[in-house]
Enzyme design. Sequence first.
Site, PDB file in Angstrom:
ATOM      1  N   ASN A  73     -35.694 -63.720  10.077  1.00 61.26           N
ATOM      2  CA  ASN A  73     -34.268 -63.378   9.997  1.00 61.26           C
ATOM      3  C   ASN A  73     -33.512 -64.314   9.077  1.00 61.26           C
ATOM      4  O   ASN A  73     -33.899 -65.465   8.890  1.00 61.26           O
ATOM      5  CB  ASN A  73     -33.639 -63.388  11.393  1.00 61.26           C
ATOM      6  N   PHE A 133     -29.775 -78.105  15.887  1.00 63.19           N
ATOM      7  CA  PHE A 133     -30.122 -78.820  14.658  1.00 63.19           C
ATOM      8  C   PHE A 133     -31.288 -78.104  13.987  1.00 63.19           C
ATOM      9  O   PHE A 133     -32.144 -78.728  13.373  1.00 63.19           O
ATOM     10  CB  PHE A 133     -30.544 -80.260  14.969  1.00 63.19           C
ATOM     11  N   CYS A 135     -31.377 -74.230  12.734  1.00 62.59           N
ATOM     12  CA  CYS A 135     -31.404 -73.018  11.918  1.00 62.59           C
ATOM     13  C   CYS A 135     -31.765 -73.370  10.483  1.00 62.59           C
ATOM     14  O   CYS A 135     -31.130 -74.204   9.858  1.00 62.59           O
ATOM     15  CB  CYS A 135     -30.053 -72.307  11.961  1.00 62.59           C
ATOM     16  N   ASN A 200     -36.994 -74.053  16.944  1.00 59.88           N
ATOM     17  CA  ASN A 200     -36.193 -73.063  16.256  1.00 59.88           C
ATOM     18  C   ASN A 200     -37.122 -72.370  15.252  1.00 59.88           C
ATOM     19  O   ASN A 200     -38.334 -72.542  15.312  1.00 59.88           O
ATOM     20  CB  ASN A 200     -34.995 -73.732  15.564  1.00 59.88           C
ATOM     21  N   CYS A 342     -74.718 -56.666  23.787  1.00 57.01           N
ATOM     22  CA  CYS A 342     -74.534 -56.639  22.324  1.00 57.01           C
ATOM     23  C   CYS A 342     -74.753 -55.213  21.787  1.00 57.01           C
ATOM     24  O   CYS A 342     -75.666 -54.504  22.209  1.00 57.01           O
ATOM     25  CB  CYS A 342     -75.543 -57.606  21.704  1.00 57.01           C
ATOM     26  N   CYS A 352     -71.808 -65.807  10.603  1.00 55.35           N
ATOM     27  CA  CYS A 352     -72.588 -67.049  10.655  1.00 55.35           C
ATOM     28  C   CYS A 352     -73.336 -67.265   9.333  1.00 55.35           C
ATOM     29  O   CYS A 352     -73.364 -68.374   8.792  1.00 55.35           O
ATOM     30  CB  CYS A 352     -73.565 -66.989  11.819  1.00 55.35           C
ATOM     31  N   CYS A 379     -77.303 -74.492  15.828  1.00 55.43           N
ATOM     32  CA  CYS A 379     -75.933 -74.054  16.157  1.00 55.43           C
ATOM     33  C   CYS A 379     -75.062 -75.287  16.401  1.00 55.43           C
ATOM     34  O   CYS A 379     -75.428 -76.168  17.172  1.00 55.43           O
ATOM     35  CB  CYS A 379     -75.964 -73.156  17.403  1.00 55.43           C
TER      36      CYS A 379
END
Length: 428
Positions: A73, A133, A135, A200, A342, A352, A379
Amino acid sequence: MADLRTNIAGIESPNPFWLASAPPTNSGYQVQRAFEAGWGGAVWKTLGDPILNVSSRFAAVSFNGQKVAGFNNIELITDRPLEVNLKEIYETKKRFPNHAIIASLMVEPRQEAWHEIVKRVEEVGVDGLELNFGCPHGMAERGMGAASGQVPALVEQQTYWVKEVAKTPVIVKLTPNITDITATAEAAVNGGADAISMINTINSLAGVDLNSWNTIPHVGGKGAHGGYCGPAVKPIALNMVGECARNSRINVPISGIGGISNWQDAAEFMLMGSTSVQVCTAAMHHGFRIVEDMIDGLNNYLDEKGISSVKEIIGKSVPKYSDWGDLDLNYKVVANINNEVCINCNKCHIACEDTSHQCIDMLTDSNGNKMLKVREEDCVGCNLCSIVCPVDGAIDMIELPNELVPMTWNERQHAVGAVACEIDIASK
Ligand SMILES: Cc1cc2nc3c(=O)[nH]c(=O)nc-3n(C[C@H](O)[C@H](O)[C@H](O)COP(=O)(O)O)c2cc1C
C-alpha cells in the site's frame, strides 16, 4: 475454556487479538463493529498531520492461486479530521469500556507537537498510545514515520517527549526497514517506552504491468515505493519479535504484528514473546469475523494442552531461539523415504540431484518397480527433499542417535583458542 484476558503494560483487553492501526480501524463505526465481532482491542488508524492521500493505493501479490499472499500500500495516515476521530474514539470507548482502544500517533519530530497531540487524545479516554515510527512511504519524506524510526536517537528522543506528558502506557511501533531492529527497540526502551510493537510495513514495489510498463499500483502513470505486509512477511516479523524478546536490554512487553492470519500464527507470535497480536491484512482480506475462529482455535489449543491462561504461553519458545554459534554441530538428521506412500514423482530426486547433495538413488526392486532410497551417509539433513515432496508422510526427517558429545561453534572456538594459548605458552 482458557482465560484469554490480556494485559500489556497495563492495557487490558478481553483477548489478545487487536486490529492494527490501518483501514479496518479508520472510524468509530468500524471499530465498534469489530468489537461486536469479538476483537479485544483496536489501534486506531494513525492520527496526525497532514490530512492527504492519493487515489489508487493498494496492490496485492497472488502466488500460485493464493490471493493476497502479500499486500502492498501507498496509503498515508488518516485522512479524516482529528476532531472527528476524537469524537468517535470517545463514543466507542463509552460503548466498549472493557475493550482496548489505543491511539496511533504520528507528528513531526518536535516536542510541542508530541505534547499537544498526546494531551488531546488522552482527554477522550484512550487506554494507551502507539507511536507510529514505521510508515515507510509519504510521511518518511517529511521526516516522520520510518524516517524517524530508522534513527535510534530520534526514536529515543521522541519517546521521551511523549513520556514527559503521557498518562497512559506508551507503545512504540517499530519499522522493519532497518538492519537491526534491536537497535531501535533499545532506543525506545531508553526513551521510556512501556511496550514495543512490530512490524510496520516493509519497503516494496508490488509489480510492473508488462503492457503499460506502469508500476503496480500507479497514480496517473507514476508509482512510488509502498509498504508490504500480509502472510508473506510473517517470517520476517516473527524473527524481529524473537530477536527483541531474547534481548535482555529490551525488557518491555511486545505486541506482535505482521502476517498474522489465524490462531496458529497468533500462537506462534505469543510463544516467540508477544503479549498481544495485531492484525491488518487478514481482516482486510476476509472481514472482521475471522476473529471468531482465532478465539475458538486458541481456546481449544490451550485446553488441549491443559493450559488455563493464554499468559502462560508468552515467550515459551524464546529460550529455544539463539545464535547460530550456539547450535550443536554434532546433531544429525537424515531423510527417510516411505516407499509405501511415495508416488514416485521424483521431485525429491531432481531437487537433491540438481541443487543439493546427490544422495537420493533411483533403484529397481525385485519386481521391477522403481523406488527412491536415501544414502544416509551422504545426506546432510538439509530438508529440501521433504520440502518439495507433494505428499504428506512420504519423506520424514529422522534424528540419528548422537554418538558424539554435543559441540557448538562457540564451544569449538573456545576449545581451539585454549589449545592455541597452551601451545603459545609452551613455546615461550
Ligand atoms: C493499507 C494499510 C494502511 C496502513 N496504515 C497504517 C497506519 O496508518 N499506521 C500504522 O501504524 N500502520 C499502518 N499500516 C500497517 C499495519 O498496521 C501493520 O503494521 C502491517 O500491515 C502488518 O500487519 P499485517 O501483515 O497483518 O497487515 C497499514 C497497513 C496497510 C495495509
